[in-house]
Design a protein around this motif. Structure first.
Motif, PDB file in Angstrom:
ATOM      1  N   MET A  91      16.744 -17.211 -17.124  1.00  0.00           N
ATOM      2  CA  MET A  91      16.941 -16.405 -15.935  1.00  0.00           C
ATOM      3  C   MET A  91      15.728 -15.486 -15.761  1.00  0.00           C
ATOM      4  O   MET A  91      15.268 -14.855 -16.697  1.00  0.00           O
ATOM      5  N   ALA A  92      15.233 -15.390 -14.543  1.00  0.00           N
ATOM      6  CA  ALA A  92      14.052 -14.579 -14.260  1.00  0.00           C
ATOM      7  C   ALA A  92      14.406 -13.097 -14.342  1.00  0.00           C
ATOM      8  O   ALA A  92      15.539 -12.694 -14.091  1.00  0.00           O
ATOM      9  N   ASP A  93      13.416 -12.302 -14.649  1.00  0.00           N
ATOM     10  CA  ASP A  93      13.581 -10.857 -14.722  1.00  0.00           C
ATOM     11  C   ASP A  93      13.799 -10.325 -13.310  1.00  0.00           C
ATOM     12  O   ASP A  93      12.986 -10.527 -12.429  1.00  0.00           O
ATOM     13  N   GLN A  94      14.903  -9.658 -13.061  1.00  0.00           N
ATOM     14  CA  GLN A  94      15.283  -9.199 -11.728  1.00  0.00           C
ATOM     15  C   GLN A  94      14.987  -7.717 -11.492  1.00  0.00           C
ATOM     16  O   GLN A  94      15.455  -7.146 -10.530  1.00  0.00           O
ATOM     17  N   ARG A  95      14.240  -7.082 -12.384  1.00  0.00           N
ATOM     18  CA  ARG A  95      13.924  -5.660 -12.193  1.00  0.00           C
ATOM     19  C   ARG A  95      13.106  -5.460 -10.927  1.00  0.00           C
ATOM     20  O   ARG A  95      12.229  -6.235 -10.628  1.00  0.00           O
ATOM     21  N   GLN A  96      13.419  -4.396 -10.223  1.00  0.00           N
ATOM     22  CA  GLN A  96      12.661  -4.067  -9.026  1.00  0.00           C
ATOM     23  C   GLN A  96      11.583  -3.064  -9.378  1.00  0.00           C
ATOM     24  O   GLN A  96      11.820  -2.113 -10.125  1.00  0.00           O
ATOM     25  N   VAL A  97      10.422  -3.294  -8.847  1.00  0.00           N
ATOM     26  CA  VAL A  97       9.303  -2.384  -9.052  1.00  0.00           C
ATOM     27  C   VAL A  97       9.255  -1.438  -7.857  1.00  0.00           C
ATOM     28  O   VAL A  97       9.236  -1.880  -6.715  1.00  0.00           O
ATOM     29  N   LYS A  98       9.272  -0.144  -8.120  1.00  0.00           N
ATOM     30  CA  LYS A  98       9.197   0.842  -7.041  1.00  0.00           C
ATOM     31  C   LYS A  98       7.753   0.954  -6.583  1.00  0.00           C
ATOM     32  O   LYS A  98       6.839   1.050  -7.394  1.00  0.00           O
ATOM     33  N   MET A  99       7.594   0.944  -5.265  1.00  0.00           N
ATOM     34  CA  MET A  99       6.258   1.065  -4.688  1.00  0.00           C
ATOM     35  C   MET A  99       6.056   2.479  -4.184  1.00  0.00           C
ATOM     36  O   MET A  99       6.940   3.060  -3.567  1.00  0.00           O
ATOM     37  N   SER A 100       4.893   3.024  -4.436  1.00  0.00           N
ATOM     38  CA  SER A 100       4.560   4.330  -3.885  1.00  0.00           C
ATOM     39  C   SER A 100       4.117   4.134  -2.437  1.00  0.00           C
ATOM     40  O   SER A 100       3.788   3.029  -2.023  1.00  0.00           O
ATOM     41  N   PRO A 101       4.089   5.196  -1.647  1.00  0.00           N
ATOM     42  CA  PRO A 101       3.629   5.060  -0.258  1.00  0.00           C
ATOM     43  C   PRO A 101       2.218   4.471  -0.176  1.00  0.00           C
ATOM     44  O   PRO A 101       1.932   3.678   0.700  1.00  0.00           O
ATOM     45  N   GLY A 102       1.367   4.819  -1.112  1.00  0.00           N
ATOM     46  CA  GLY A 102       0.009   4.271  -1.136  1.00  0.00           C
ATOM     47  C   GLY A 102       0.003   2.779  -1.387  1.00  0.00           C
ATOM     48  O   GLY A 102      -0.783   2.042  -0.808  1.00  0.00           O
ATOM     49  N   ASP A 103       0.902   2.307  -2.250  1.00  0.00           N
ATOM     50  CA  ASP A 103       1.015   0.868  -2.517  1.00  0.00           C
ATOM     51  C   ASP A 103       1.477   0.132  -1.267  1.00  0.00           C
ATOM     52  O   ASP A 103       1.001  -0.957  -0.960  1.00  0.00           O
ATOM     53  N   ARG A 104       2.435   0.736  -0.558  1.00  0.00           N
ATOM     54  CA  ARG A 104       2.949   0.115   0.659  1.00  0.00           C
ATOM     55  C   ARG A 104       1.848   0.007   1.711  1.00  0.00           C
ATOM     56  O   ARG A 104       1.702  -1.012   2.373  1.00  0.00           O
ATOM     57  N   ILE A 105       1.072   1.058   1.869  1.00  0.00           N
ATOM     58  CA  ILE A 105      -0.031   1.045   2.840  1.00  0.00           C
ATOM     59  C   ILE A 105      -1.037  -0.024   2.454  1.00  0.00           C
ATOM     60  O   ILE A 105      -1.488  -0.796   3.293  1.00  0.00           O
ATOM     61  N   SER A 106      -1.356  -0.099   1.176  1.00  0.00           N
ATOM     62  CA  SER A 106      -2.296  -1.104   0.701  1.00  0.00           C
ATOM     63  C   SER A 106      -1.761  -2.501   0.965  1.00  0.00           C
ATOM     64  O   SER A 106      -2.484  -3.386   1.401  1.00  0.00           O
ATOM     65  N   SER A 107      -0.479  -2.704   0.709  1.00  0.00           N
ATOM     66  CA  SER A 107       0.152  -3.999   0.940  1.00  0.00           C
ATOM     67  C   SER A 107       0.151  -4.332   2.429  1.00  0.00           C
ATOM     68  O   SER A 107      -0.139  -5.468   2.816  1.00  0.00           O
ATOM     69  N   ASP A 108       0.466  -3.360   3.271  1.00  0.00           N
ATOM     70  CA  ASP A 108       0.452  -3.575   4.720  1.00  0.00           C
ATOM     71  C   ASP A 108      -0.964  -3.895   5.189  1.00  0.00           C
ATOM     72  O   ASP A 108      -1.166  -4.797   6.006  1.00  0.00           O
ATOM     73  N   ALA A 109      -1.937  -3.177   4.671  1.00  0.00           N
ATOM     74  CA  ALA A 109      -3.333  -3.420   5.045  1.00  0.00           C
ATOM     75  C   ALA A 109      -3.761  -4.823   4.638  1.00  0.00           C
ATOM     76  O   ALA A 109      -4.475  -5.506   5.382  1.00  0.00           O
ATOM     77  N   GLU A 110      -3.325  -5.264   3.490  1.00  0.00           N
ATOM     78  CA  GLU A 110      -3.664  -6.610   3.027  1.00  0.00           C
ATOM     79  C   GLU A 110      -3.045  -7.666   3.938  1.00  0.00           C
ATOM     80  O   GLU A 110      -3.677  -8.668   4.258  1.00  0.00           O
ATOM     81  N   ARG A 111      -1.826  -7.434   4.393  1.00  0.00           N
ATOM     82  CA  ARG A 111      -1.189  -8.374   5.334  1.00  0.00           C
ATOM     83  C   ARG A 111      -1.963  -8.438   6.647  1.00  0.00           C
ATOM     84  O   ARG A 111      -2.156  -9.514   7.213  1.00  0.00           O
ATOM     85  N   VAL A 112      -2.397  -7.283   7.133  1.00  0.00           N
ATOM     86  CA  VAL A 112      -3.175  -7.246   8.370  1.00  0.00           C
ATOM     87  C   VAL A 112      -4.488  -7.991   8.171  1.00  0.00           C
ATOM     88  O   VAL A 112      -4.894  -8.803   9.009  1.00  0.00           O
ATOM     89  N   ARG A 113      -5.148  -7.736   7.039  1.00  0.00           N
ATOM     90  CA  ARG A 113      -6.417  -8.411   6.750  1.00  0.00           C
ATOM     91  C   ARG A 113      -6.224  -9.928   6.741  1.00  0.00           C
ATOM     92  O   ARG A 113      -6.998 -10.671   7.350  1.00  0.00           O
ATOM     93  N   GLU A 114      -5.191 -10.390   6.062  1.00  0.00           N
ATOM     94  CA  GLU A 114      -4.925 -11.828   5.979  1.00  0.00           C
ATOM     95  C   GLU A 114      -4.632 -12.419   7.354  1.00  0.00           C
ATOM     96  O   GLU A 114      -5.091 -13.513   7.672  1.00  0.00           O
ATOM     97  N   ALA A 115      -3.877 -11.685   8.174  1.00  0.00           N
ATOM     98  CA  ALA A 115      -3.567 -12.166   9.522  1.00  0.00           C
ATOM     99  C   ALA A 115      -4.830 -12.258  10.377  1.00  0.00           C
ATOM    100  O   ALA A 115      -5.016 -13.224  11.135  1.00  0.00           O
ATOM    101  N   LEU A 116      -5.712 -11.275  10.248  1.00  0.00           N
ATOM    102  CA  LEU A 116      -6.974 -11.295  11.000  1.00  0.00           C
ATOM    103  C   LEU A 116      -7.872 -12.437  10.556  1.00  0.00           C
ATOM    104  O   LEU A 116      -8.480 -13.125  11.384  1.00  0.00           O
ATOM    105  N   ILE A 117      -7.954 -12.653   9.259  1.00  0.00           N
ATOM    106  CA  ILE A 117      -8.768 -13.757   8.741  1.00  0.00           C
ATOM    107  C   ILE A 117      -8.223 -15.087   9.246  1.00  0.00           C
ATOM    108  O   ILE A 117      -8.985 -15.949   9.702  1.00  0.00           O
ATOM    109  N   GLN A 118      -6.913 -15.256   9.166  1.00  0.00           N
ATOM    110  CA  GLN A 118      -6.298 -16.507   9.625  1.00  0.00           C
ATOM    111  C   GLN A 118      -6.558 -16.724  11.111  1.00  0.00           C
ATOM    112  O   GLN A 118      -6.889 -17.836  11.530  1.00  0.00           O
TER     113      GLN A 118
END
Length: 70
Positions: A1-28
């Motif tokens: 069974m896979a480890d089901q622990r959730q990792v808490k993201m800080s606001p900075g992590d969320r912004i970084s993740s959102d920015a990465e999604r935008v970057r990927e969408a622009l590249i595509q």
């Protein structure tokens, strides 16, 4: 069974993740615009213009839950 622990993201992590999604969408979008222009027979300059135009047309609303596939 896979480890089901959730990792808490800080606001900075969320912004970084959102920015990465935008970057990927622009590249595509740019890659697709460039490819479509090449298939249409546009010259190199026209292909770049199409790539930039595709990025400008991209809707940048709320980030999606799933980043674009490569």
């Amino acid at each position: 069974m896979a480890d089901q622990r959730q990792v808490k993201m800080s606001p900075g992590d969320r912004i970084s993740s959102d920015a990465e999604r935008v970057r990927e969408a622009l590249i595509q979008a740019a890659l697709e615009g460039y490819e479509q222009a090449a298939v249409s027979g546009l010259c190199e300059e026209g292909r770049w213009e199409a790539a930039i135009s595709a990025m400008r047309r991209l809707a940048l609303g709320a980030p999606t839950a799933n980043p674009p596939e490569r």
